[in-house]
Design a protein around this motif. Structure first.
Motif, PDB file in Angstrom:
ATOM      1  N   GLU A  43      15.448  11.349 -34.032  1.00  0.00           N
ATOM      2  CA  GLU A  43      16.080  10.600 -35.118  1.00  0.00           C
ATOM      3  C   GLU A  43      15.242  10.542 -36.386  1.00  0.00           C
ATOM      4  O   GLU A  43      15.700  10.004 -37.403  1.00  0.00           O
ATOM      5  CB  GLU A  43      16.399   9.176 -34.651  1.00  0.00           C
ATOM      6  N   GLU A  44      14.036  11.109 -36.337  1.00  0.00           N
ATOM      7  CA  GLU A  44      13.162  11.080 -37.520  1.00  0.00           C
ATOM      8  C   GLU A  44      13.799  11.773 -38.721  1.00  0.00           C
ATOM      9  O   GLU A  44      13.545  11.399 -39.873  1.00  0.00           O
ATOM     10  CB  GLU A  44      11.817  11.743 -37.195  1.00  0.00           C
ATOM     11  N   GLY A  45      14.645  12.768 -38.486  1.00  0.00           N
ATOM     12  CA  GLY A  45      15.257  13.513 -39.588  1.00  0.00           C
ATOM     13  C   GLY A  45      16.494  12.855 -40.163  1.00  0.00           C
ATOM     14  O   GLY A  45      17.115  13.419 -41.087  1.00  0.00           O
ATOM     15  N   GLY A  46      16.885  11.710 -39.625  1.00  0.00           N
ATOM     16  CA  GLY A  46      18.031  10.994 -40.174  1.00  0.00           C
ATOM     17  C   GLY A  46      19.295  11.048 -39.349  1.00  0.00           C
ATOM     18  O   GLY A  46      20.246  10.302 -39.616  1.00  0.00           O
ATOM     19  N   LEU A  47      19.346  11.909 -38.336  1.00  0.00           N
ATOM     20  CA  LEU A  47      20.510  11.959 -37.458  1.00  0.00           C
ATOM     21  C   LEU A  47      20.392  10.875 -36.392  1.00  0.00           C
ATOM     22  O   LEU A  47      19.291  10.606 -35.894  1.00  0.00           O
ATOM     23  CB  LEU A  47      20.623  13.334 -36.800  1.00  0.00           C
ATOM     24  N   THR A  48      21.517  10.266 -36.030  1.00  0.00           N
ATOM     25  CA  THR A  48      21.509   9.142 -35.103  1.00  0.00           C
ATOM     26  C   THR A  48      22.097   9.549 -33.753  1.00  0.00           C
ATOM     27  O   THR A  48      23.180  10.141 -33.686  1.00  0.00           O
ATOM     28  CB  THR A  48      22.330   7.960 -35.668  1.00  0.00           C
ATOM     29  N   ARG A  67      20.748  19.757 -35.599  1.00  0.00           N
ATOM     30  CA  ARG A  67      21.882  19.717 -36.515  1.00  0.00           C
ATOM     31  C   ARG A  67      22.955  18.800 -35.937  1.00  0.00           C
ATOM     32  O   ARG A  67      22.973  18.538 -34.723  1.00  0.00           O
ATOM     33  CB  ARG A  67      22.442  21.116 -36.760  1.00  0.00           C
ATOM     34  N   ASP A  74      25.715  11.009 -34.411  1.00  0.00           N
ATOM     35  CA  ASP A  74      25.511  12.346 -34.983  1.00  0.00           C
ATOM     36  C   ASP A  74      25.156  13.390 -33.918  1.00  0.00           C
ATOM     37  O   ASP A  74      25.568  14.550 -34.004  1.00  0.00           O
ATOM     38  CB  ASP A  74      24.402  12.308 -36.034  1.00  0.00           C
TER      39      ASP A  74
END
Length: 419
Positions: free
Chosen positions: A135-140, A110, A144
């Motif tokens: 980072e696969e889930g879109g968080l950088t 998260r 993030d």
């Protein structure tokens, strides 16, 4: 059930880290995939040498809990990965446990979370293996979430330096990640040392153990020719150590063991070979020297028996101390195992004693500890001191043995054989 930190892996690294964090007031959850480990911890049982059951009980009283439920990860602002990284058959680091742990974290990631890898591995793992999965889930990473590497420096059995007073190296993937990880560790560790980046932190751990690996190989090789030349290497080392600068004493032995020195330098050697195309010759030579010591000790045992007009085949050989380090029960990579294999292969009747090991699991099957140490020493054709546990009165044991081979240089009698 939320916590300040979830520590993934409740072994020789993760559990002492959890203990210190809990001791300093952090709310800690220990995550492990082994149900028996989790159940034992929650019941107040310890499965490692450095923590007694009373230590686990105090952790529980401070709010520590262990769990196999990965959902606990989603509630924590920080997650620290402390899982094994053994060598695969081809000499490469086996990152199966790391990738499994990181994938589990990624499912529960998260915004705002800090993830730290402590498992020893090759330089670049944090950036090249861990970061893409997170980072696969879109968080950088860096904006993030925060990602860093902090090498474990656990020394089992060390009563002077533990988690809190051993300086903690921390290297983030970005400067902001380093700051975040540094602030986290400063909550329960006395000295935190920021690195330039995660690769520098990864390589620092490998340098530490490679340094030891190479210097142990140096004195192990010296032990061989000093024996042939009639030179007492133990006295040589003591003499050299009187110099107050420029020398650090290392000592020979029957081989190297444990989770660091026989393993970690190979990560660096593997990286150099696969990425740069040439060998790390110091490491490979050191590995060759250190791994050959059990065979050398077995040959010396054969020579000692020959001096007594006995053949190794059919002789009763008692090994004292089969753990990789004194005063602990940890048997990982212990040189006593290949030593016993050589002796058995050459026909010796091998028995053992170790105050911390009741059943010794050898490749050919388990071996039970001799029930009476004094009787076993008196009845053996040769006694070999492999590990010098404090529980042994070595001088008395050597005095009562028919023939005594000291691989640790602790006996003083001229009647004993020393490495």
């Amino acid at each position: 059930m939320s916590a300040d930190v979830v520590i993934v892996g409740m072994g020789y690294v993760g559990l002492p880290l959890a203990q210190e964090a809990a001791r300093q007031g952090l709310s800690v959850i220990g995550f492990d995939i082994k149900q028996d480990v989790v159940d034992g911890l929650n019941a107040g049982r310890s499965h490692i040498d450095d923590l007694a059951e009373s230590d686990i009980q105090r952790m529980l009283e401070a709010g520590f809990r262990a769990s196999t439920d990965e959902s606990v990860l989603a509630e924590a602002p920080a997650v620290v990965v402390c899982v094994p990284t053994p060598l695969a058959r081809d000499g490469a680091p086996d990152l199966g446990a790391v990738t499994g742990a990181v994938s589990t974290i990624a499912r529960n990631l998260r915004p705002g979370m800090l993830v730290v890898l402590e498992s020893t591995t090759w330089p670049g793992t944090t950036e090249e293996i861990v970061r893409p999965v997170l980072e696969e889930g879109g968080l950088t990473v860096g904006s993030d979430i925060s990602l860093a590497f902090s090498p474990e420096r656990i020394d089992p059995g060390n009563r002077t330096y533990g988690v809190r007073n051993t300086p903690k190296v921390v290297g983030g993937v970005t400067p902001a990640c380093t700051e975040r990880a540094t602030a986290f560790y400063q909550r329960f560790i006395d000295t935190v040392v920021p690195a330039k980046g995660s690769r520098e932190a990864e390589t620092a751990k490998l340098l530490e153990n490679t340094y030891r690996h190479i210097n142990i190989a140096l004195v192990n090789e010296m032990a061989r020719f000093c024996h042939e030349l009639g030179i007492d290497l133990w006295n040589v080392i003591d003499l050299a150590a009187t110099k107050p600068f420029g020398f650090q004493a290392f000592y020979p032995g029957p081989g190297v063991g444990g989770h660091c020195i026989p393993i970690d330098p190979n990560y660096l050697s593997y990286t150099v070979r696969t990425r740069l195309g040439y060998p790390f010759r110091f490491v490979e030579l050191a590995q060759e020297v250190n791994s050959s010591m059990p065979a050398y000790v077995a040959r010396r045992a054969q020579d000692i028996l020959n001096e007594d007009a006995k053949a190794l085949r059919g002789s009763r050989v008692l090994l004292l101390g089969v753990t990789y380090k004194r005063n602990i029960a940890d048997q990982r990579e212990s040189p006593a195992v290949p030593l016993a294999e050589y002796l058995q292969e050459w026909g010796a009747e091998v028995s053992f004693h170790d105050p911390a090991v009741a059943t010794w699991n050898l490749p050919d099957g388990p071996l039970e500890r001799v029930p009476d140490l004094a009787e076993a020493v008196a009845g053996a054709d040769l006694v070999i001191l492999v590990q010098n546990h404090d529980a042994y009165d070595v001088e008395a044991l050597a005095e009562s043995a028919r023939s005594f081979f000291d691989t640790r240089g602790v006996t003083t009698s001229s009647q004993t054989h020393r490495l």
